[in-house]
Each structure stands twice: as structure tokens, then as C-alpha cells.
Write an enzyme that holds these catalytic residues in place. Sequence first.
Site, mmCIF file in Angstrom:
data_model
loop_
_atom_site.group_PDB
_atom_site.id
_atom_site.type_symbol
_atom_site.label_atom_id
_atom_site.label_comp_id
_atom_site.label_asym_id
_atom_site.label_seq_id
_atom_site.Cartn_x
_atom_site.Cartn_y
_atom_site.Cartn_z
ATOM 1 N N ARG A 110 0.834 -1.201 0.000
ATOM 2 C CA ARG A 110 0.000 0.000 0.000
ATOM 3 C C ARG A 110 0.871 1.254 0.000
ATOM 4 O O ARG A 110 1.977 1.264 0.540
ATOM 5 C CB ARG A 110 -0.872 0.048 1.259
ATOM 6 C CG ARG A 110 -1.897 -1.074 1.354
ATOM 7 C CD ARG A 110 -2.734 -0.929 2.594
ATOM 8 N NE ARG A 110 -1.875 -0.809 3.778
ATOM 9 C CZ ARG A 110 -2.254 -0.230 4.907
ATOM 10 N NH1 ARG A 110 -3.454 0.293 5.017
ATOM 11 N NH2 ARG A 110 -1.429 -0.174 5.930
ATOM 12 N N SER B 168 8.499 -4.950 6.256
ATOM 13 C CA SER B 168 8.404 -6.031 7.246
ATOM 14 C C SER B 168 9.193 -7.266 6.835
ATOM 15 O O SER B 168 8.630 -8.340 6.638
ATOM 16 C CB SER B 168 6.947 -6.376 7.504
ATOM 17 O OG SER B 168 6.251 -5.201 7.846
ATOM 18 N N ASP C 101 7.001 -3.614 11.172
ATOM 19 C CA ASP C 101 5.563 -3.501 11.487
ATOM 20 C C ASP C 101 5.263 -3.516 12.988
ATOM 21 O O ASP C 101 4.303 -2.889 13.434
ATOM 22 C CB ASP C 101 4.724 -4.536 10.729
ATOM 23 C CG ASP C 101 5.218 -5.953 10.922
ATOM 24 O OD1 ASP C 101 6.273 -6.138 11.558
ATOM 25 O OD2 ASP C 101 4.548 -6.887 10.438
#
Length: 923
Positions: free
Chosen positions: A551, A612, A666
Site C-alpha cells: 500500500r 516487514s 511492522d
Amino acid sequence: MASPQRRGSRRYPDRSPMGLQPGERSDGPACTPVQRVLLALTIPLESLQMVKARMMLAMNKGLNRQTHAQATVKMLPTYICSTPNGTENGNVLVVELRQSHVRTLLMTLMGDGNYSPELSDHTFDMPEDLMQGTGEALFDFIAQCVRQFLGDECHSKNHLPLGFVFPFSCRQTRLDKAELISWSKGFSCSDVEGKDVVQLLQSAINKQELSQVEVVALMNDTVGTMMTCSTRETPCEVALIVDKGTNSCFMADVQYVQTVEETSGRMCVNTEWGCFGDDGALDDILTPYDQHVDEESSNPGVKRFEKLVGSLYLGDVVRHALIALAAEKALFIGSNVTVLGTKGVLTTQQVLEIISSEEGMTKARTTLEALGLRPSERDCCRVQQVCRAVLSRAAALCAAGLAAILSLIRQSRGLERLMINVAVDGELYQPQGRFKEILHTVTGLLAPECLINFKLSEDGTGRGAAMVTAVALRLTDQRREVNQLLAPLRLTRADLERVQALMRQEMDLGLGQETNASASVRMLPTYVRGTPDGTEQGEFLALDLGGTNFRVLVVRVAEKSIQIASQIYVIPTNIMQGTGEALFDHIVDCIMDFQMRQDLKGQVLPLGFTFSFPCKQLGLDKAVLLNWTKGFSASDCVGKDVVQLLQEAAQRKQYLALKVVAVVNDTVGTMMSCGYDDPKCEIGLIVGTGTNACYMEEMQNVGTVEGEQGRMCINMEWGAFGDNGCLDHLFTEFDQMVDEKTINPGKQRFEKLISGMYLGEIVRHILLALVEKSILFQDKTCPTLQNRDIFKTKFLSTIEIDGLALTKVQAILWDLGLQANFEECSLVREVCQTVSLRAAQLCAAGLAAVVEKMRENRGLGQLAVTVGVDGTLYKMHPCFSQHLQQTLQDLAPNCVVTFLPSEDGSGKGAALVAAVAVRGAES
Ligand code: ADP
Ligand code: MG
């Protein structure tokens, strides 16, 4: 005589008019006495619906913990949680205590599915005075019967389980533990009420030196009836007794039986429905004849339903109706009817014979003449009509009760249609008889959603009790095997304390400059030195790579509010697995596209990059990729700084607006995003596909980074805890099998006990082991279960929902091609619970090490801290978070830990890291 009146139009059942002859009018002012009596004894269908509804209410009252004590229908739990499945085997002994005798029976089951094997039995007459003597004498007599019955066998040393049929009202708390509430049926032995009758019998048996005989089950006669009609393919789940008295039992979903501790599976409930109506629930259908019968009985006012249905009473109900008709001169004109005043002169057996169509009229005449009456042809006809009405009413009421049971079962299982087998026993239920016909028809009318298969039970108390005993034995054996299999997954408090201590040890090793390389927990510095303080402001870009989606986001941080707009972009597999250049070019293309769409073209916004994958960070904006995971394998990236790779791509694309200020794991994003709302949030936790945690450590403890002042967030990479062998003692054979089939065997060992990617697989391997041991899915091949990843972790979440009907579990398993019966569903649920509980507890042990270290670091007696959490497993599983918190509180009692689920940790968190960094740079 008071004329019994009844309103209502429809009669039941339409095909067999009740008592009324064709042409005879049933109401209106011209009603004859005979018509009135017949009408009073006829319950319209609407009223039967009402009886059914009241019966359901009464049953629910009996099942409910709060109302159970006052309930008329007691709904006694029997602790029988299974029906026969054909594998039962071995010798079983049954002892049945009856009114005037003791019956013993021996049956040998071969485990071959034959439910009617050879049996031998014997009936012993009981001396009359025993019924009122001492309890000791009674039980000694029973034990002597057993000894005598066994004969030479009694010297054998082979274990012999015994089922005890004890048809009195008991408070049962286990299959082999039942306190007698009160004697009935003429018994009144001393020193038994309030005592455990199983123990009394066992002591008496021991006195006979029959130590191989063990009383394993105590049961009521209804249960046996149900069992004799049960086979694996067609389990029988309801039983009805229509004999001298009446009673019923059925397999209830145990979460509705609030009077027991068990929470899963089914249990046979003995309704004791004979007492229905003792609170007045039947008053509006009782006739004056029923009142007379009740007054004459040894227990007036109680067992009102039984007195309308049981064969002990039907003859007398007829008798009182005849007395009333004679008084109105509608019968026996010219006869002396005083004989009808005597209780019992008309038996139910005679009533049944009078009803029979062929010889009924003759039988009516001979029966009445034997009483000294001189019946006319018309008298005989009318008596026959009354007999029919009384018997039909009994059958119809029984049907209403049965319909109530069926509706309860259907509702509790959440089914639209219920297919069920009902066992019936008792003298009223005769093969070609009227009772049977009406019972079937009316039940069909009152429970139209149910497809019922009635079965005639034979020797329910003997053969059935032997089956109950054998089932009990099978369950005990099975339970032992299941416990053995699951034992390694059930962690003790000591186990968890050890995990906590080991985690603490690994953390210390990971933080130390010299020891870092040997630690399984990497303890990576993140260069994040502070959590948000609420003063952060501005507009930021964020990237989220390495979660479920890629994203790009724009995050506007203003005072007290954060606004986010984002867009998901696809990374095609050929790019994920192509060259590093192509991957980062693609990412820059996505950023440029996003800026255009968001009207941000030309603006230079600080960017936080949630990346991540395991990285060695050299600064907030410098992160060297250690290795790819999650399906990525782009070339020429490992060992390089990902910020640099991104910037080079930007240059290639002539994109000058890129300003990466932070690379964020994350876990850190999660901590930061929760930290914005709660300043005490100094820990981040992820339990999703994988698991990991980060927390704020004192700089002076971080041997791998220069500087002693303040704190730094440490990305623990705790998923790898145990990769050095320190957790080997915890891994079960199932964990080993799961690990071997992963792309990284031997790695991420802690993660593989906890996170979403693995729990379903662990469950699948345990289920395979249960199939192997023939405990699950017996006789059935389950090829589907051989498929890797077929059992999703999200199934655990659904299956473990508290109070979820077993039929829902069944549906999930059926979707997988697993034809599970309800017991198997129950067992699957237990496996899921065991696996997810262990995961939550291990996660708690890890966290306990973290919070305790933070507390010590700060020299506090008590630490209050918040954990920001993300991950679908944590958020969606019905009990994971609760078990995590409970265990943590137990292991770290000096820490008050609050859990705050994060919202968009990787997006919002990355922007906040950037914001904190910008603030730090400015100040
Ligand atoms: P990620 O960790 O990749 O960012 P998530 O936090 O969404 O992604 O976790 C995804 C994992 O969560 C899946 O791999 C799956 O194992 C597990 N999962 C998905 N749905 C559920 C659910 N309803 N209950 C428990 N676990 C689930
Ligand atoms: Mg995630």
C-alpha cells in the site's frame, strides 16, 4: 355432576375421530351426557400446541441453572455423553433393582458392531422386608445376587465393569456418582437417602470379595431404552417410556444443560416429565375424572402428567367417567354400579382389549359382566368410546411432550429440519395399537419440521444398560488416549516460567555486543528513540511492504486527529521474483501514481517505509536487508540498504520528490500508532501470519549501539526464539512435522508454535494422529486431511466460538470432506482449543519476560504499560487475547498490562515514526 365444557373446533387427528361416532354432533345445546364426557376427554389440536409450548417452557426451566430448583420437569443430567458406535467390546455386567426383584445380566460385546450379542441373565426374588429394612441389608442382598450369578466366574481376576440400573430420583454428578434424593415405589431403606448409591453398591460388592467388579455407571431406565435402539449409522437420541408411568430422555447439546460443568458435546438428559403440570400447567385440560384419580392415588397433587398418560391410571380414569355417566343415567340403567367405586377394578389391560376393533365389543361385555353389571349393546358401545377417548388422549399428550423435545433439539442445533430416531418402550406402545397410531400422527402434526423414525425398544433396562456401560468404558479408554496424545501440548505453570526465563536469557544475549551473534532472539536496534507525545504534526507519505498487501498512504497528522488516505497496489509475482531494480522501479511508479491521484504532485513529503522483512538497521533511514521472506526473492537486494535501493530507483525515474526519513518494522509501527493515543504504549506485538514484538529498551543496555542516554525501540524478532535449541523440550511430534514441511525448517521455531501460518497445520497433524488411532473418523478414510494447509487457522476461530452449536462445527468439517458426528466435532474443538491455548500462553510467557525486564530496568515495584497489538489471529480469535492476558497477569503479577489493538499500525505507525524523526531533527 359438573358438565365439563370445552371450546375449540379442530379435533385431532383428522384421520381417526376420537370417540365420536360419525353423525354424532359434538357440541351445541343438544349435547348428550356421553358427548359431553367424550368432549371433555378430547383435547383439540390448538390445546395440544399449547401443551407442547408449556412443556418446552417447563423443560427450559429445568435446564436453567437459576430456575432448576423450582422446576417441575427436572431435566436431570445423566452424564451419558455418547451413543454406541459399534467398537464397544468386552464383558459387561448389569444389575437392575426393581420393585420386587433384582435382575442380573452378563453381555459380551465383540467390537464388531453387533448390538444384539448373546447374553445371560437371572432374576432373583427379593424378600419383601428388605424394601423397608436397612440400606446395608439391601445392598448386601444385591451384591450376593451378583456373586451367585457369576458362580464360578466370580473367581476370575478379569476386570468386570458393572452398570447399575437404579430407577429412583438421584442427584447425579458423574456417571458413577449419584446421591439418592428420595425413595419411591414402596422403598424406604434407612441410611441411603443423601448417600452415593454407587459407593454403597461398590462397598457391598467388595464385601463379597468381588474386587474385579467395578461399578462404572449408574443409570435410569429411559437411557437404556435409548441405547438399545442406537447404532453408529443411526444414533437414537430420544427415548420414550409409556408404561405404568411415563418418562423420556434425549441427547441435549450440553451448553443448554446449565446444571453441569461440561461445556461441549452432548449429554443425555432424563426429563422426569411425569411431574409436568404439578405447578398447575395442565389444570385447564384436567377433567373431574382426573381429579378423582389423583385424589385416590398414593401421591395426590403430584405426577399430574404421568396420571394422564401412565397405564397405572388409565383404567381408573375410564372408571370415573363411567361412574359419572351412570349417575346421569346414560349407562347401566337398572344395574347396581357400586362396584365401580373400587379403585383398580378396571385395568388398563382391559381398556386396551376393549378398544381393539375385532373382539372389542365382546371384551367390553365380558369385562362389564364380570363386574356384575348388566350392559346393553349400547352401553358396551359407549364404554368402548370412553376407553378410546382416554387412551387417545394419553397418546396425544405424549405426542405433545415428544414434540416439545424435538423442537428443543431442533432449535438448539440451529436446524431447519431435524431427522431423528426415537426409541419407545412400554406396554401402551403396541405394534398395531391405537396409542402408537395416534402418537405417530399427532407428533407429526405438532412437530412438522421433524422427520421422525420411531423404533420399538426391546429390553431397554437389561441390554440397554449393558450398552450404556460399554459406552462408558469406551469413553474412558478413549479419554485416556486423547489425554495422552494432548498432554505434551498442555503446558504447566512451571513450563511457562521456564519459557519466560529462557526468553529473558536470550534477550540479554541478544542485547550484548559480544553475545549477540549466539542469541536466537536478534534484538535489532530500530533507531526509534521515542514514542509520540501528541505534538507531532504534518503531512507524510507511508509505504507498507511485506504485509498482506502493498500500500501507499498519505497520513495527515494534526492536533488530536489523524487522517489517512491509501491505495492498494498489486505487485505481480514476476516482479516479486524478478530483479531488485524492477521491484523498486515498480514501487516508485506506484508512489508517483498515488501522488498524482491525491493531488500531491510536486510536494516533497517525508516518507516512512514499513518494510516487514528482517533488516539490520544502521540508522533510522538505513536498513540492510538480511533475507527475503513471504514469497519475495528479487535479486541483488539482500545485503543492501533498502532506502538506497528506493532512492536509486527514484533517480532512474527522474522523481525528485522522494525523502525517506525512516524504515520501520511492522511491530514498531504498531507500537507507534497506539502510542499516539496512549503514551504508556511502549511495546508492539504482532500475532498474524507470523509473530514478533518490540519494546523500549534503555540505551545503556543496548550493547550493539553507541550511546548511553535515553531509550531505543528494539525489534526483538522473537519468532526465531528457540532456533538455537533452547526450546527443544517443548516441541511435540506434531510441531516437528509442521516444521519439516516449511520452507525454513529449523527456523522461526517460537513463531511456529504461535502464529496464524502454523496453528491450523498443527491441528491437522493432531487430527491425523487421532485418525491413526481410530479415535476420530472411525472406518472412514479422510484423504482430504492429508492435504497441507487444508485446515485453516481461521477455522480455529470459528470452531472455538463459545456456545457455537456443534452442527456449525460439523458444517465446517463437512466442507473439508470430513463426515464428523457430534462427538468427533467435540473432539476437534478440544484439539483446536488446546493448540490455541498453548499459543496464547507461550506468547504470554514471552511478553512476561519483556514487561518484567522493563520493570527492572526502571527500578519499579509496579509497572503500568500498554501493548499495541496487531494481527488477524489476535484480533479474530475468540479466546486468544483473553488467554494471553490472563496468563501474562499470572506470570508477571507486578505489571499492569493493557492491550490496545492497533488500527492500521503499518500505515499510521510509519508516518508517526517519520513525524517523530522530523520533530527530533528540528528540535
Ligand atoms: P500479516 O501478518 O501478513 O500482516 P494478518 O495480520 O492479517 O497478516 O494475518 C494473516 C493471518 O491470520 C493468516 O495467515 C491466517 O493464518 C490468520 N487468520 C486469518 N483469518 C483468521 C481468523 N479469522 N482467525 C484467526 N486467524 C486468522
Ligand atoms: Mg500485518
